[in-house]
Enzyme design. Structure first.
Site, PDB file in Angstrom:
ATOM      1  N   GLU A 179      55.964  31.801  25.283  1.00 41.07           N
ATOM      2  CA  GLU A 179      56.696  31.922  24.023  1.00 41.07           C
ATOM      3  C   GLU A 179      55.983  31.193  22.905  1.00 41.07           C
ATOM      4  O   GLU A 179      55.961  31.653  21.754  1.00 41.07           O
ATOM      5  CB  GLU A 179      58.120  31.380  24.193  1.00 41.07           C
ATOM      6  CG  GLU A 179      59.066  31.690  23.024  1.00 41.07           C
ATOM      7  CD  GLU A 179      59.016  30.667  21.906  1.00 41.07           C
ATOM      8  OE1 GLU A 179      59.534  30.950  20.804  1.00 41.07           O
ATOM      9  OE2 GLU A 179      58.448  29.575  22.134  1.00 41.07           O
TER      10      GLU A 179
ATOM     11  N   ASP B  33      57.280  27.693  29.228  1.00 44.21           N
ATOM     12  CA  ASP B  33      56.135  26.968  28.681  1.00 44.21           C
ATOM     13  C   ASP B  33      56.535  26.009  27.569  1.00 44.21           C
ATOM     14  O   ASP B  33      57.643  26.083  27.023  1.00 44.21           O
ATOM     15  CB  ASP B  33      55.090  27.956  28.153  1.00 44.21           C
ATOM     16  CG  ASP B  33      55.631  28.820  27.021  1.00 44.21           C
ATOM     17  OD1 ASP B  33      56.741  29.388  27.178  1.00 44.21           O
ATOM     18  OD2 ASP B  33      54.962  28.927  25.970  1.00 44.21           O
TER      19      ASP B  33
END
Length: 594
Positions: free
Chosen positions: A242, A175
């Site tokens: 994350e 991400d």
């Protein structure tokens, strides 16, 4: 029988009263000269410290605190060596540009307000990203074990031939942070274009951290092409949130891996993190061996409402502002415990850097001599509370980016209160973000804020509820409430062993690999992360966690590629060097006898 008598001196040897006065004067003069010699170079220190500092001025063997492993190359293998040479070819360069640019073009943003997986459609973009990886790396997806953890977490397993060897684990996250729509016009190239301008690949995620993910995948794909068979199992673990603290991705992946391999079941972990830094005329490689702690403190001030034409002397916003001012009026102490990796970098600088400041070297030498008793190596740091840490204060003069390696930070980032101009605000809130220094704890932060809030509450006759763990707010409309965010709170990470003199260690392999690629003029020193990574969930898997971005471009120099902001980009040469580093590291770890 005569008693023993005092020997009689000849007349010319008998001390006279004037001679005695002159002798005393000479002794006093000599004493003052000696004290002046010790005291003058250190005007800011106390008497005993200055006296000790004179002895510290002697030459100190700083290299013993920063030993450098020799460059480490794997054994000769014609096929694998040919693959390694191919990485620097124009053919590979063109192919890796396409692969990384394509990864950037998949818009894998993660948001703080994401709903459950399977219900919030914003998660579905990771299906697209997985298809891209399957198409781009066919050998990995046909020959390795591929598992999906919590739907979008990716775990790749290349089983080694020796089950007794603990695996090597490489990490990254899929991400990216979102791109604020209002900033799109400020980008040199559109943020999801993956544009290549001849030197850089541009776009969100180009340097945080799809470059590291693609580099790890390219490494394994090349090794598969060459017919490599590892002795040590190789794992790739890619989380997908994350940027939202990893609760859905890395958290689940870490548990899955630990269930399979057990506690302390992994030999080494390499995740994203710090890279290279030029300081004092020296290029340092700084794999992150520690992370600061983290806590958000929510402050709520509640006051009775009413019409603003008949206000109280202080509204909830005013009292909150007073408390915030009190919090910001005094920072946390700047202090450097021996277990902080920056202490090792200072020794490396003193040992190898031609421009290392003299005053810093003197203070470091004094610390080295006192280190055994006065400056503990654990995380308690209690003896440092009583007096200033002159070494840390001197080092902090280099700027805030260095100061906050040695100091707990506090930042009031979110404030809200009031809904209408003619109505007294019944509540005002603020969130104070803290990144906690090595040697300190989340409890220290809570105790300090509770003490400050108690003074404010007493002054304004308010009830204080400080971290009392109640599920609901107290009914009192005149109160100050302190609460910690339970989902994101994190103590300081365990510090990874990073002694270069220990030859059969993961740090020695990492440092030797780095010096083999970039030359032995590069000094490898442990670093500290001021932010947090997905490794927060992997502490139980190994003591040997390195947060390291191994790609370096000498023409561009050190830097993070404008992560989290406009014009994020990555140097293609730096990315190619990442692939070269991973190739060497995986092979070196496969041969390592730890």
């Amino acid at each position: 029988m005569k008693s023993a008598a005092t020997p009689v001196l000849p007349l010319d040897r008998v001390p006279q009263r004037g001679d005695q006065r002159r002798s005393k004067a000479k002794c006093l003069t000599l004493a003052f000269l000696v004290l002046a010699f010790f005291l003058v170079p250190f005007p800011h220190l106390g008497f005993s410290e200055r006296l000790f500092a004179g002895h510290a001025g002697r030459e100190t063997d700083f290299r013993s605190g920063c030993e450098q492993p020799q460059p480490l190359l794997p054994s000769k293998d014609s096929k694998l060596d040919k693959v390694y040479e191919h990485i620097v070819s124009s053919g590979f360069r063109n192919a890796t540009i396409r692969r990384l640019a394509g990864a950037v073009q998949v818009k894998t943003e993660s948001f703080d307000d994401l709903g459950p997986i399977g219900e919030d459609p914003r998660w579905d973009v990771f299906y697209t990203f997985h298809k891209y990886l399957e198409k781009t790396f066919p050998l990995i997806h046909s020959k390795l074990r591929v598992e999906k953890v919590n739907t979008h977490g990716l775990l790749y397993t290349w089983r080694g031939s020796d089950e007794s060897l603990k695996p090597t684990l490489l990490m990254a996250h899929q991400d990216t942070v979102p791109v604020p729509p209002e900033t799109i016009g400020s980008w040199t190239y559109p943020p999801w274009s993956g544009e290549y301008d001849g030197k850089y690949i541009w776009g969100r995620g180009a340097s945080d951290c799809k470059n590291q993910l693609i580099a790890a995948m390219e490494t394994l794909e090349l090794l598969l092409e060459a017919g490599f068979q590892p002795k040590r199992t190789i794992l790739l673990s890619f989380g997908f949130d994350e940027e939202c603290s990893g609760t859905q991705g890395a958290s689940h992946l870490a548990k899955f891996i630990q269930n399979r391999y057990g506690k302390d079941g992994i030999a080494v972990i390499v995740d994203e993190g710090s890279g290279f830094e030029r300081a004092w005329g020296t290029l340092f490689a700084k794999p992150g061996t520690a992370e600061k702690g983290y806590t958000d403190i929510h402050i709520t001030v509640r006051m009775p409402g009413g019409h603003s034409s008949v206000p109280s002397d202080h509204t909830s916003i005013g009292i909150l502002s007073e408390l915030i001012t009190k919090i910001e009026s005094e920072q946390y102490r700047t202090r450097l415990v021996d277990s902080n990796p920056y202490y090792t970098q200072l020794q490396c600088g003193a040992a190898y850097s031609p421009e290392f400041p003299d005053q810093l070297k003197k203070l470091l030498s004094r610390r080295r001599r006192r280190s055994g008793s006065s400056y503990p190596r654990d995380h308690t740091c209690k003896k440092l509370d009583a007096k200033p840490d002159h070494l840390a204060l001197e080092a902090a003069k280099q700027g805030p980016q260095i100061k906050y390696l040695m100091q707990t930070s506090q930042a009031v980032d979110v404030v809200s209160g009031g809904i209408k101009v003619n109505a007294l605000p019944e509540r005002a809130t603020a969130v104070v973000n803290h990144r906690i220094n090595i040697g300190e704890t989340t409890q220290l932060v809570k105790d300090r804020l509770a003490s400050l809030a108690a003074d404010t509450a007493h002054k304004h006759n308010l009830t204080l509820h400080a971290f009392d763990a109640k599920e609901e707010e107290p009914p009192s409309s005149s109160s100050i409430i302190l609460a910690a965010s339970t989902t994101h709170e994190l103590e300081v990470a365990p510090v990874t062993p990073a002694d270069g003199s220990v030859q059969r260690s993961p740090f020695a392999v990492l440092a030797g690999t780095t010096r083999a690629l970039y030359g032995d003029e590069v000094i490898v020193t442990p670093g500290i992360m001021t932010g947090n990574t997905d490794t927060r969930y992997y502490w139980g898997l190994t003591r040997h966690i390195f947060r390291f971005g191994p790609g370096y471009d000498p023409e561009v120099g050190p830097g993070l590629g404008k992560i989290h902001t406009v014009d994020e980009r990555v140097s293609v040469l730096g990315h190619v060097n990442s692939v070269r580093w991973f190739m060497l590291f995986v092979r070196n770890m496969d041969e390592a006898e730890l």
